[in-house]
Write a protein that holds these residues in place. Structure first.
Motif, PDB file in Angstrom:
ATOM      1  N   PHE A   6       0.922  -1.214  -0.268  1.00  0.00           N
ATOM      2  CA  PHE A   6      -0.118   0.186  -0.004  1.00  0.00           C
ATOM      3  C   PHE A   6       1.235   1.516  -0.242  1.00  0.00           C
ATOM      4  CE2 PHE A   6      -2.697  -3.625   1.310  1.00  0.00           C
ATOM      5  CZ  PHE A   6      -3.382  -3.609   1.810  1.00  0.00           C
ATOM      6  N   MET A   7       0.924   2.101  -0.792  1.00  0.00           N
ATOM      7  CA  MET A   7       1.707   3.191  -1.287  1.00  0.00           C
ATOM      8  C   MET A   7       0.560   5.018  -1.028  1.00  0.00           C
ATOM      9  SD  MET A   7       3.669   4.273  -4.646  1.00  0.00           S
ATOM     10  CE  MET A   7       4.992   2.965  -4.740  1.00  0.00           C
ATOM     11  N   PHE A   8       1.324   5.849   0.480  1.00  0.00           N
ATOM     12  CA  PHE A   8       0.216   6.228   0.321  1.00  0.00           C
ATOM     13  C   PHE A   8       1.281   8.006   0.640  1.00  0.00           C
ATOM     14  CE2 PHE A   8      -1.749   2.910   3.112  1.00  0.00           C
ATOM     15  CZ  PHE A   8      -2.981   3.897   3.100  1.00  0.00           C
ATOM     16  N   ALA A   9       0.999   8.053  -0.434  1.00  0.00           N
ATOM     17  CA  ALA A   9       0.955   9.963  -1.122  1.00  0.00           C
ATOM     18  C   ALA A   9       0.051  11.068   0.088  1.00  0.00           C
ATOM     19  CB  ALA A   9       1.816  10.169  -2.119  1.00  0.00           C
ATOM     20  N   ASP A  10       0.891  11.721  -0.049  1.00  0.00           N
ATOM     21  CA  ASP A  10      -0.269  13.500   0.806  1.00  0.00           C
ATOM     22  C   ASP A  10      -0.166  14.603  -0.628  1.00  0.00           C
ATOM     23  OD1 ASP A  10      -1.093  14.684   1.972  1.00  0.00           O
ATOM     24  OD2 ASP A  10       0.541  14.854   4.150  1.00  0.00           O
ATOM     25  N   PRO A  11      -1.266  14.536  -0.991  1.00  0.00           N
ATOM     26  CA  PRO A  11      -1.118  15.526  -2.201  1.00  0.00           C
ATOM     27  C   PRO A  11      -0.955  16.622  -1.429  1.00  0.00           C
ATOM     28  CG  PRO A  11      -3.458  14.731  -1.028  1.00  0.00           C
ATOM     29  CD  PRO A  11      -2.560  14.078  -0.623  1.00  0.00           C
ATOM     30  N   ILE A  47       0.840  -3.496  -6.193  1.00  0.00           N
ATOM     31  CA  ILE A  47       1.396  -2.518  -5.159  1.00  0.00           C
ATOM     32  C   ILE A  47      -0.125  -1.415  -5.905  1.00  0.00           C
ATOM     33  CG2 ILE A  47       2.588   0.230  -5.483  1.00  0.00           C
ATOM     34  CD1 ILE A  47       4.770  -2.076  -6.232  1.00  0.00           C
ATOM     35  N   SER A  48      -1.059  -0.396  -4.669  1.00  0.00           N
ATOM     36  CA  SER A  48      -2.156   0.020  -4.846  1.00  0.00           C
ATOM     37  C   SER A  48      -1.881   1.850  -4.823  1.00  0.00           C
ATOM     38  CB  SER A  48      -3.643  -0.292  -4.183  1.00  0.00           C
ATOM     39  OG  SER A  48      -2.603  -0.774  -2.812  1.00  0.00           O
ATOM     40  N   PHE A  49      -2.219   2.467  -5.064  1.00  0.00           N
ATOM     41  CA  PHE A  49      -1.018   4.070  -5.065  1.00  0.00           C
ATOM     42  C   PHE A  49      -2.932   4.620  -4.358  1.00  0.00           C
ATOM     43  CE2 PHE A  49       1.104   7.648  -4.811  1.00  0.00           C
ATOM     44  CZ  PHE A  49       0.471   8.804  -5.031  1.00  0.00           C
ATOM     45  N   HIS A  50      -2.371   5.230  -2.870  1.00  0.00           N
ATOM     46  CA  HIS A  50      -4.093   6.004  -3.126  1.00  0.00           C
ATOM     47  C   HIS A  50      -2.961   7.635  -1.882  1.00  0.00           C
ATOM     48  CE1 HIS A  50      -5.436   1.945  -1.876  1.00  0.00           C
ATOM     49  NE2 HIS A  50      -3.792   1.410  -1.686  1.00  0.00           N
ATOM     50  N   LEU A  51      -4.402   8.767  -2.769  1.00  0.00           N
ATOM     51  CA  LEU A  51      -3.631   9.690  -1.739  1.00  0.00           C
ATOM     52  C   LEU A  51      -4.378   9.826   0.080  1.00  0.00           C
ATOM     53  CD1 LEU A  51      -4.537  11.974  -5.286  1.00  0.00           C
ATOM     54  CD2 LEU A  51      -2.589  11.646  -3.456  1.00  0.00           C
ATOM     55  N   TRP A  52      -3.759  10.417   0.249  1.00  0.00           N
ATOM     56  CA  TRP A  52      -3.772  10.305   1.672  1.00  0.00           C
ATOM     57  C   TRP A  52      -4.726  11.659   2.206  1.00  0.00           C
ATOM     58  CZ3 TRP A  52       0.163   8.229   5.130  1.00  0.00           C
ATOM     59  CH2 TRP A  52      -0.206   7.715   6.540  1.00  0.00           C
ATOM     60  N   THR A  53      -6.347  11.331   1.885  1.00  0.00           N
ATOM     61  CA  THR A  53      -7.051  12.430   1.754  1.00  0.00           C
ATOM     62  C   THR A  53      -8.715  12.254   2.695  1.00  0.00           C
ATOM     63  OG1 THR A  53      -8.677  11.028   0.328  1.00  0.00           O
ATOM     64  CG2 THR A  53      -7.361  12.944  -0.619  1.00  0.00           C
ATOM     65  N   ASP A  54      -8.197  11.188   3.311  1.00  0.00           N
ATOM     66  CA  ASP A  54      -9.123  10.964   4.601  1.00  0.00           C
ATOM     67  C   ASP A  54      -7.611   9.802   6.341  1.00  0.00           C
ATOM     68  OD1 ASP A  54     -11.348   9.948   6.486  1.00  0.00           O
ATOM     69  OD2 ASP A  54     -11.520   8.498   4.932  1.00  0.00           O
ATOM     70  N   GLU A  55      -8.968  10.849   7.147  1.00  0.00           N
ATOM     71  CA  GLU A  55      -7.791   9.904   8.433  1.00  0.00           C
ATOM     72  C   GLU A  55      -7.855   8.552   9.073  1.00  0.00           C
ATOM     73  OE1 GLU A  55      -6.068  12.025   9.961  1.00  0.00           O
ATOM     74  OE2 GLU A  55      -6.502  13.814   8.757  1.00  0.00           O
ATOM     75  N   ASP A  56      -9.447   7.872   8.836  1.00  0.00           N
ATOM     76  CA  ASP A  56      -9.153   6.489   8.454  1.00  0.00           C
ATOM     77  C   ASP A  56      -9.368   5.329   7.200  1.00  0.00           C
ATOM     78  OD1 ASP A  56     -10.232   7.613  11.310  1.00  0.00           O
ATOM     79  OD2 ASP A  56     -11.559   7.066  10.368  1.00  0.00           O
TER      80      ASP A  56
END
Length: 763
Positions: free
Chosen positions: A170-175, A300-309
């Protein structure tokens, strides 16, 4: 530990090419010079050397044996000459080659195995990594092809009954921290990597690799490739299931002879040959086949971190879709009900169901009475679910916290690569989530908040912990100098380093510095490069290939203490706020104006003294592992608390506090003021403004996390939520003054965030 058993047969000897050997030798020596860090000429190629070396094996797998020979010689020379800094990088490079390259002779396996056994006499992390690889080598030589099969089956979530383990990155990036160009470049590489990751192709890769390694020269590999390519999906899946079953059966019965395993593979191979098409079609197909078998990149899944949960939700969805058995269906129903619960309460509410049945026979309805049709007589009412036993809950909380078991034994030095404590009740967790974050220190602050929230939920009701292992990885990415907190730092050292934690990881693990820290500026650079036809080619992927190498071999965690802060506001009506931080806490006087109150020598009399009077109460940390309580009153314009040490020689788990103190001096020419920086080391500190002048507090360098109008703070190590909950329950039956009674003394006390590296902390 016994030597790995010899394989049943061997490949024909590889024809060595002096030019290829010389090229490999130059590449390996360049890697070693890169580790020394004394060759500026190689700075532009840092991070590319290892990737280029493994790409050469991907393009020509037959050269894998030659590279393994060179790496083994360099490992033995490093051990003989005392060059320990080369051992772990060379060993990682060697093991990654062994998984990818076919036909490695048994004598090379035995030499690597003997070398890994020698590492058991060295301190951590050498003995830990040596034991891990020795076990893998023994398993591979007993059951050829098992390492490749297990890696691909788990990473691609290939469904089978014999090996149900699944992994996902799970790849997380803060926009807020990364630009659209960087996110787009990473997503483009992920999509390009998926072209070789379809279920059919991955199953074929596993069957080809296992049959080739198990049958050796008895397998006509090109013919096998042609046969598998023409088979429909159902037959490919059936063959894959047979191969995995044969491997796992041999894995469960390690005492069985190699001949039994080979016989099973021969039956599968013969069945494939018997169902093949005409010989002419096979010859036409084999003419275009490559002798190599690729190793697909992980899922690999890419996610923009937009939600606290968002992290918790993604982990729930990861274990949720595989609802094929009754137990897993029940898990999905439990998660459905769990999501709507109020997580702010520690104790789950208990509901009772009023029964209208007295249990007396004469109270039952008579045959002529009407029975409501809406409620069937045998319908089960919703009742109270049985709670897990205390020992089961304890084992879950121990296993799911930070892998260190009980509380630290009082040592101040940072822990790394600790062996995971065996739980009291054995649990079989089939899913592994590898959470990787991109960005600077601020994205790690977001990660630790999500991790703390996850631990709070699991401490109340453990749903993910029994079924899921979570590992954390960090890839620093910095496009430009981040905007610091909206406050300047007067008379304090430069505290604006954007990637302090990755710099620390690079100091204690040189292989992390060479392979991962180089991505910090390389990823933005690659994102701005013009697109080319080969940029999206699977063979030219760089970012995803390096990340795949990191998540596969970066298995040694380094644990970082999380700190809790309680903030008291100038407005007494406001309740104190509580928060956590991982890297830095910055306090600055809000009313201080540097343009008006120049901190240079002041000659005017009666000028207002800058700063504010504060009182500090803290426990001073000493190298002797003792704590001394101190109380200091001074005038200050602010302070900075650092949780990440700037020098690995004093790697203590404590806060390094830099306080800007205002000193007033008097002389014949008048009064003057100067600022000095005082440094203290502590784990608990309280700061209170004695004249009610407010401060601004910024957490982890993030301008989105600034508290204003603060007059007091309390900082201490953040407690593990499971420990807090258990201690609250035990307090009801304990006497006043008792500490850590009952089950609380078996739980980790502090919350530690583990970040995986290649070696941990090299002593």
């Amino acid at each position: 530990m016994d030597k790995p058993t010899a394989s049943c047969s061997s490949f024909p000897p590889t024809v060595e090419n002096p030019e290829v050997e010389s090229d490999f030798l130059r590449s390996v020596h360049a890697l070693l010079r890169e580790l020394d860090g004394h060759h500026p000429a190689f700075q532009s190629e840092r991070g590319m050397l290892r990737w280029t070396l493994h790409k050469k094996i991907d393009r020509n797998p037959s050269n894998g044996v030659l590279l393994v020979k060179i790496l083994v010689k360099e490992l033995e020379r490093a051990e003989r000459c005392g060059y320990r800094q080369y051992i772990i990088p060379l060993l990682h490079t060697l093991m990654y080659t062994l998984v990818k390259a076919p036909g490695i002779p048994d004598d090379l396996y035995e030499r690597v195995y003997d070398f890994c056994k020698k590492l058991l006499t060295l301190p951590k992390p050498y003995c830990t990594i040596g034991l891990h690889y020795a076990r893998q080598l023994k398993l591979e030589r007993t059951i050829p092809g098992i390492l490749y099969q297990r890696m691909v089956s788990a990473e691609q979530s290939l469904k089978n009954d014999s090996f149900p383990y699944q992994e996902k990155v799970f790849m997380f990036a803060d926009p807020y921290l990364l630009s659209d160009a960087v996110c787009r470049a990473v997503v483009t590489e992920i999509k390009a990597a998926r072209t070789s990751q379809c279920i059919r192709s991955c199953m074929i890769y596993v069957v080809e690799h296992v049959l080739r390694e198990g049958l050796k020269d008895h397998c006509d590999f090109r013919t096998l490739q042609a046969i598998l390519q023409e088979k429909p999906l159902d037959m490919i899946e059936h063959c894959f299931q047979q191969v995995v079953a044969a491997i796992e059966h041999a894995g469960r019965d390690m005492s069985a002879e190699c001949n039994q395993y080979v016989e099973e593979l021969e039956k599968i191979y013969s069945a494939l040959l018997s169902t093949s098409s005409s010989k002419k079609d096979e010859e036409e197909a084999t003419a275009e086949r490559s002798p190599g078998i690729p190793l697909p990149n992980p899922n690999i899944s890419f996610h923009l971190w937009t939600d606290e949960d968002q992290l918790w939700k993604e982990l729930v969805l990861f274990i949720r879709p595989q609802s094929q058995s009754g137990e897993e269906d029940s898990l999905s129903q439990e998660l459905d009900s769990f999501e709507i619960q109020d997580f702010d309460c520690c104790e789950q509410a208990r509901f009772s169901v009023l029964s209208t049945d007295s249990g007396i026979e004469r109270d039952l309805p008579m045959p002529g009475d009407e029975v409501p049709e809406a409620e069937p007589r045998l319908q089960r009412k919703g009742g109270i679910k049985k709670r897990a036993s205390t020992l089961d809950c304890l084992s879950l909380l121990q296993t799911g916290s930070n892998g260190q078991g009980t509380k630290p034994a009082g040592k101040l030095h940072r822990k790394c690569g600790g062996s995971i404590m065996e739980p009291i009740a054995q649990m079989k967790r089939l899913h592994t989530a590898r959470v990787l974050v991109l960005g600077d220190d601020r994205v790690l602050a977001r990660l630790v908040q999500a991790y703390y929230s996850l631990r709070k939920r699991e401490s109340r009701r453990a749903y993910l912990t029994p079924r899921l292992k979570v590992q954390f990885y960090y890839v620093p990415v910095m496009e430009e100098q981040p905007s610091s907190c909206p406050m300047e730092e007067y008379a304090l050292p430069d505290m604006t380093q954007p990637c302090e934690l990755s710099a620390y990881l690079g100091r204690v693990d040189p292989w992390y510095e060479s392979n991962i820290n180089t991505l910090c500026h390389m990823i933005p650079k690659l994102a701005t490069m013009p697109s080319s036809p080969s940029k999206n080619s699977v063979s030219d992927l760089f970012i995803i290939d390096v990340i795949a190498y990191y998540v596969r071999l970066g298995l040694q965690p380094i644990f970082f203490q999380v700190y809790a802060v309680k903030l008291f506001f100038k407005n007494a009506v406001l309740e104190p706020a509580e928060d956590i931080f991982l890297i830095q806490l910055h306090v600055t006087l809000e009313e201080f104006d540097p343009t008006r109150d120049n901190l240079l020598m002041k000659k005017k009399t009666g000028v207002e003294v800058p700063g504010a009077d504060v009182t500090l109460m803290y426990k001073k940390v000493l190298l002797s592992n003792r704590e001394k309580e101190e109380t200091v009153s001074l005038r200050s314009t602010g302070l900075v608390m650092k949780a990440i040490p700037s020098d690995e020689t004093e790697d203590l788990v404590c806060l390094n506090v830099n306080i800007a103190e205002v000193l007033k001096t008097s002389n014949l020419s008048g009064r003057s003021y100067s600022l000095v920086t005082n440094k203290i080391r502590t784990r608990n500190i309280n700061m209170q403004s004695t004249e009610q002048r407010s401060f601004a507090v910024c957490l982890d360098k993030d301008s989105r996390r600034v508290y204003r109008n603060v007059i007091g703070i309390e900082v201490s190590p953040c407690l593990e939520p499971s420990y807090c909950l258990q201690k609250t329950r035990d307090r009801r039956t304990s006497l006043p003054g008792d500490e850590d009674v009952g089950l609380a003394k078996y739980l980790p006390k502090s919350l530690l965030l583990p970040i995986n590296t290649f070696a941990g902390i090299i002593q």
